[in-house]
Design a protein around this motif. Structure first.
Motif, mmCIF file in Angstrom:
data_model
loop_
_atom_site.group_PDB
_atom_site.id
_atom_site.type_symbol
_atom_site.label_atom_id
_atom_site.label_comp_id
_atom_site.label_asym_id
_atom_site.label_seq_id
_atom_site.Cartn_x
_atom_site.Cartn_y
_atom_site.Cartn_z
ATOM 1 N N CYS B 328 0.832 -1.203 0.000
ATOM 2 C CA CYS B 328 0.000 0.000 0.000
ATOM 3 C C CYS B 328 0.862 1.247 0.000
ATOM 4 O O CYS B 328 1.810 1.354 0.785
ATOM 5 C CB CYS B 328 -0.894 0.034 1.227
ATOM 6 N N MET B 438 -3.685 -0.553 -8.316
ATOM 7 C CA MET B 438 -5.004 0.026 -8.049
ATOM 8 C C MET B 438 -4.858 1.422 -7.474
ATOM 9 O O MET B 438 -4.024 1.659 -6.599
ATOM 10 C CB MET B 438 -5.760 -0.848 -7.055
ATOM 11 N N PRO B 441 -8.839 2.089 -4.552
ATOM 12 C CA PRO B 441 -9.925 1.156 -4.854
ATOM 13 C C PRO B 441 -11.039 1.154 -3.808
ATOM 14 O O PRO B 441 -12.132 0.692 -4.106
ATOM 15 C CB PRO B 441 -9.222 -0.202 -4.895
ATOM 16 N N MET B 469 -1.416 -0.903 -4.191
ATOM 17 C CA MET B 469 -2.517 0.054 -4.224
ATOM 18 C C MET B 469 -2.138 1.371 -3.581
ATOM 19 O O MET B 469 -1.392 1.431 -2.610
ATOM 20 C CB MET B 469 -3.775 -0.522 -3.586
ATOM 21 N N SER B 471 -3.643 4.551 -1.666
ATOM 22 C CA SER B 471 -4.855 4.713 -0.875
ATOM 23 C C SER B 471 -4.732 5.820 0.146
ATOM 24 O O SER B 471 -3.636 6.178 0.581
ATOM 25 C CB SER B 471 -5.182 3.401 -0.169
#
Lengths: 244, 538, 293
Positions: B328, B438, B441, B469, B471
């Protein structure tokens, strides 16, 4: 919408006044006329009246929010859709979007989307003396698309759409805009000079016509499906269907 | 006096037989801040829209909605428009016109006010929100958070008596969301406008609300003060309990007599009381171990700028992302997170440095709607495969993985936000990537969907997919990530395994960690804190 | 030019001004009028954007002007004063003069449009229709809101396709065109479907109630009143001269100018004042409000 608002007294009075203005101006100018410039003035007045009367018609309808948004969306796609073809210059979806609007939502919507797309597009690329001619020409392309295909019971055949797209862009759009260029340029108004102007625009007009046919060939199916879905799901532009 | 009063109200969508709302009785009193929550599809938006007739869906209604003591359907349209303000989810689509001033004036134009009155009211609102500097700007030049604040201001300019908000912060990053919620609270407290808000971010909104209503399958399940509502949710093990503020969840799981805490501050105080005897000294966070093996992504000394001689967005970035892990990337706006993702995807090339990616890459875009092409989900998924053999089998398989089998016949735009997200994921997965990238997401997903989403990610990793991802969702990353990196100024400011990573940060960490960091060095999730406490208690 | 006070005048004045000047430039083929219009248009365009105007003049206007000067006598054989014969077709002095005049006319129209594009922004244009055509003006304003958003979304869609390994700017021409179609199709669905939210947002804010007004952000102040009066006076003076035939000219069959008189001199002055109006206005403002040049 054609039926409903066309008969409203307010509109008829205004449109009659507007449409009388044109010949009046023509006569006036015929008296004081200067060479062949008078044709330019007369054509500008007629163009302005035609465009204005469609805008007034639209104004009279007091369009509900969903119709207004849809028209704005279609105009914006016509203008911004160019960005989807950033890798292919000269590929402009304006005419195709305008034609499909005419087919799906009627001639008046077609004219409006055509004229507004031309106007707004020029806000981004710069207005020029050709703006009114472009507005009128795109409007006409949409209007006729509506008149030709709107009353068909079934969905118009793709082939007819493509043929109409090619011809309308090449002959109608090209014809009007080239005519405008001729009038503005001050060349003598003879067939020879008209052909000269047209010839200079032929590569451009041909690409435009071919691109439109291609757009219609690929997009007419999915686009009509999308608009049908909007009509079905959200009751778009329904009133004029009810009256017919 | 009650602004809204519903008496045995039921509603059935046109063309359906089961009511979407049934036997709802409740009221919103003047100046109250009411939070309406529930799982996705429980009918909370349907209920909220019933209170605004101009946009209420078509269908059959029984019972009565009273507005200021009069039946709502008899209220004149003009007062309905002005006195009931409604703000929706999407910051983008709500703005109608191109200029900020025009957006503020739009509602007032519809009410037919004079130019002079409009000038005064827009000026007032712009000053109240502190957005007067934007007045002549293009709406498209504003950020998402600014647009949503503008939408709120535009509604407030009409001087509503009650403000209905439908998940207004779901598309915003945490900082913009906090600004927005602060503005709503200010309206509520300083102008006395009643607020009824549907929201997912219970962590932030619970402490603001006077009362909480929980909906479940079209009915109101709980209608109580925030502490009591939270208690009831946890006692009944309702799925919504997973979304409650961390302090509340921790205290609820541990039990005790003192009232439930709502905020981090209260949670800390509560935990101090709970651990009065036997509070352990804080241990040092464990040192992270070096990762071994072939990485999925290797970035070495990367530099990137969008324009030649422009500002460097990525500065001297070196990153090693291991295979089959969830990595992440966190950090504020404009720190280069998304750009780093684009570099990994090969959408941009660094002007200096090297990137090595092993295997096939696919990107799940932030907005799933950028992918939908066809008129049914099945056709849309099939389109990804072209004319490949056993196309249908592959579509079926991926639909099962993403739990979309029942929805294959639907139009992609008829799906809910969470379903659209999974549909986009299914499309991306059909390219059979080895590395899945991503961008945000979990934006707009409710707690329940997030759990399903994380299960899908686990399955993918078991099958050999590596995931990166970007985020803003700290809680989700703390629960699910294997590794985290904090981006700042185009580079990694901190990185490591999720647990020590968050334990090592002081501010940029989970609420559970902020509550408990004084006592437990390694507690990052609510579960960690509860576990540690129970260990001490024996 | 340090400040552009002219651009701050009320849009009605700006629109009247540009309409008048552009129409006059299009229709007055009298050499003196052409010269005044071209001179002022060029000067103002240069003062607004020196580099762009010079580039535009050299790359676009100059070739066009040369072309028009040459083509006119080639295809127009009217006129009595034959200069020479090309392929047995007469090239006449009148046609040459007319060609030069057309070139000057066309150049000045383009220059005036380039000025207008800088001053008359879409926002000002839209506000003109506010009262007379509220729906149309709202439509324009919505399109102006949507276009940048759609462009950004188009980029996002293209990038999403790219992220699936389906690059759009690579491949053969048909492939690229097909990818473009896909993007356009995705964009259309997205735009139409999300338009419903915009429509809801409009209705939630009372769109459709009877008696919709229009907020005018531009105020018509006393300065605007004065400026419009002066402007109208100039326009009427020029129009009066036009009706009197002062600025008409006959090119065919032979050149004939109206006789020069004090009145025509007065008209030239008026037309010059009209064409240099923005520059004069800015100069006056510069002295008055901004403490000189």
């Amino acid at each position: 919408m054609r039926k409903n608002s066309g008969l409203r007294p307010g509109f008829s009075v205004l449109s009659v006044v507007l449409l009388l203005l044109a010949p009046a101006a023509a006569i006036l100018y015929g008296v004081y006329g200067l060479d062949n410039r008078k044709y330019l003035l007369v054509s500008l007045v007629i163009l302005a009246c035609a465009i204005l009367s469609f805008f007034l018609l639209f104004e009279q309808r007091k369009p509900p929010a969903r119709d207004l948004v849809t028209l704005a969306v279609l105009c914006s796609i016509a203008v911004a859709g160019r960005a989807a073809f950033f890798m292919l210059p000269q590929f402009k979806p304006v005419a195709a979007v305008v034609i499909l609007t005419g087919v799906c939502l009627g001639g008046q919507a077609g004219f409006l989307v055509g004229a507004v797309s031309a106007l707004v597009s020029n806000f981004f690329f710069g207005q020029g003396p050709n703006t009114p001619f472009q507005m009128f020409a795109f409007g006409l392309v949409g209007l006729l698309a509506g008149l030709f295909f709107r009353h068909a019971r079934r969905k118009p055949k793709k082939l007819f759409l493509c043929v109409y797209g090619t011809l309308s862009v090449f002959i109608l759009y090209g014809g009007v805009v080239n005519g405008g260029t001729l009038l503005i340029s001050g060349l003598p108004l003879t067939p020879v000079s008209y052909l000269t102007v047209c010839a200079s625009g032929i590569p451009f007009d041909l690409t435009h016509a071919a691109a439109t046919a291609f757009f219609l060939f690929v997009l007419s199916g999915p686009m009509m499906e999308k608009m049908e879905r909007m009509k079905r799901k959200y009751g778009l532009m329904q009133r004029d269907d009810d009256s017919e | 006096m009650a602004v809204f009063k519903l008496e045995d109200f039921s509603f059935t969508y046109a063309g359906e037989t089961n009511p979407a709302l049934h036997d709802i009785s409740f009221s919103v009193t003047e100046g109250e801040f009411l939070l309406l929550c529930g799982l996705s599809g429980c009918g909370k938006t349907t209920l909220l829209r019933q209170l605004k007739p101009a946009i209420a869906p078509r269908g059959r209604r029984t019972g009565e909605i009273l507005f200021n003591g009069q039946p709502l359907r008899l209220a004149p349209p003009r007062s309905q428009a002005a006195e009931i303000g409604y703000v929706m989810q999407s910051p983008e689509e709500q703005a109608v016109t191109d200029k900020v001033w025009h957006e503020l004036a739009f509602g007032l134009e519809n009410l037919g006010l004079e130019s002079r009155a409009i000038r005064l009211r827009t000026a007032e609102m712009a000053s109240f929100f502190g957005i007067q500097d934007w007045f002549e700007r293009d709406v498209s030049s504003l950020s998402g958070g600014q647009k949503q604040l503008l939408n709120l201001a535009a509604v407030m300019a009409m001087q509503p008596k009650v403000l209905l908000l439908d998940e207004p912060t779901s598309q915003l990053d945490p900082i913009a969301a906090a600004d927005f919620l602060a503005a709503v609270k200010k309206i509520n407290v300083e102008l006395g406008v009643a607020v009824m808000m549907v929201e997912q971010r219970l962590q932030e909104v619970f402490p603001l609300a006077d009362r909480v209503a929980v909906m479940d399958r079209g009915a109101i399940l709980i209608d109580a003060a925030p502490r009591n509502a939270g208690l009831k949710l946890m006692q009944t093990h309702h799925p919504m309990a997973r979304a409650l503020p961390s302090a509340m969840q921790i205290a609820g799981a541990l039990g005790g007599d003192s009232p439930l805490p709502l905020t981090v501050r209260e949670g800390r105080r509560w935990l101090r009381g709970f651990l009065r005897d036997g509070a352990p000294a804080r241990e040092k966070p464990e040192q992270e171990s070096k990762e071994e093996g072939e990485p999925a992504v290797l970035m070495k000394d990367c530099w990137f700028a969008y324009e030649k001689n422009g500002t460097d967005i990525i500065r001297d970035l070196s990153l090693r992302i291991p295979k089959q892990k969830l990595f992440c990337i966190l950090g504020g706006n404009g720190t280069g997170k998304t750009t780093a993702l684009r570099l990994m995807a090969g959408l941009q090339k660094p002007y200096r440095g090297k990137i090595r990616v092993s295997g096939k890459v696919a990107v799940l875009p932030q907005n799933p709607q950028t992918l939908f092409l066809k008129s049914t989900l099945a056709a849309d998924l099939a389109d990804m495969l072209g004319f490949a053999e056993n196309r249908d089998a592959k579509v079926k398989e991926i639909a099962e993985l993403t739990e979309l089998t029942a929805l294959l016949g639907r139009h992609p735009y008829d799906l809910s936000g969470g379903e659209q997200q999974r549909a986009a994921l299914a499309k991306v997965l059909l390219t059979q990537p080895d590395l899945l990238l991503m961008d945000e997401p979990t934006k707009g997903l409710d707690a329940h969907f997030k759990i399903r989403f994380s299960e899908i990610l686990r399955t993918l990793m078991r099958r050999g997919v590596s995931i990166v991802m970007v985020s803003h969702d700290i809680e989700f990353c703390a629960e699910n990530a294997d590794l985290c990196a904090l981006f700042f100024n185009g580079n990694v400011a901190a990185q490591g395994r999720a647990c020590p990573f968050f334990a090592g940060n002081s501010f940029y960490t989970t609420a559970a960690n902020r509550i408990s960091r004084e006592w437990f060095a390694q507690a990052v999730t609510n579960g960690d804190v509860v576990e540690q406490c129970e260990k001490i208690q024996g | 030019m340090k400040t552009n006070d002219f651009a701050k005048l009320h849009p009605v004045i700006l629109f009247t001004y540009f309409t008048a000047v552009i129409l006059f430039s299009m229709f007055f083929m009298h050499p003196v009028f052409l010269a005044i219009s071209f001179f002022c248009g060029f000067l103002w365009a240069v003062s607004l954007a020196p580099r762009e105007t010079l580039r535009f003049t050299l790359k676009c206007i100059l070739p066009l002007a040369v072309l028009m000067t040459v083509i006119n006598p080639m295809i127009n054989h009217a006129g009595l004063t034959v200069l020479l014969y090309v392929n047995d077709r007469p090239i006449t002095l009148e046609a040459c003069a007319y060609g030069a005049a057309s070139a000057a006319m066309f150049s000045s129209v383009l220059l005036w449009f380039s000025c207008s594009n800088r001053i008359m922004t879409a926002e000002k244009f839209i506000s003109l229709f506010g009262r007379a055509a509220p729906s149309f003006s709202l439509l324009l304003s919505m399109v102006m809101r949507f276009v940048p958003r759609f462009k950004a979304q188009t980029r996002a869609i293209a990038e999403a396709q790219d992220g699936l390994g389906r690059g759009v700017d690579s491949g053969s021409l048909p492939t690229r065109a097909k990818n473009g179609m896909k993007i356009l199709s995705i964009l259309t669905t997205w735009a139409l479907e999300n338009g419903v939210i915009t429509a809801d947002s409009m209705r939630a804010r009372g769109y459709g109630l009877p008696g919709r007004g229009r907020f005018q952000i531009y105020r018509f102040d006393s300065r605007d009143k004065w400026m419009l009066t002066i402007l109208s006076a100039l326009i009427f003076a020029v129009l009066f001269g036009f009706i009197k035939g002062e600025n008409s000219i006959r090119y065919f069959p032979f050149l004939s100018l109206p006789p020069f008189s004090p009145f025509s001199f007065f008209l030239y002055i008026c037309y010059f004042l009209l064409c240099s109006y923005p520059m004069l206005f800015n100069a006056v403002c510069e002295v008055k409000y901004h403490g000189g040049f």
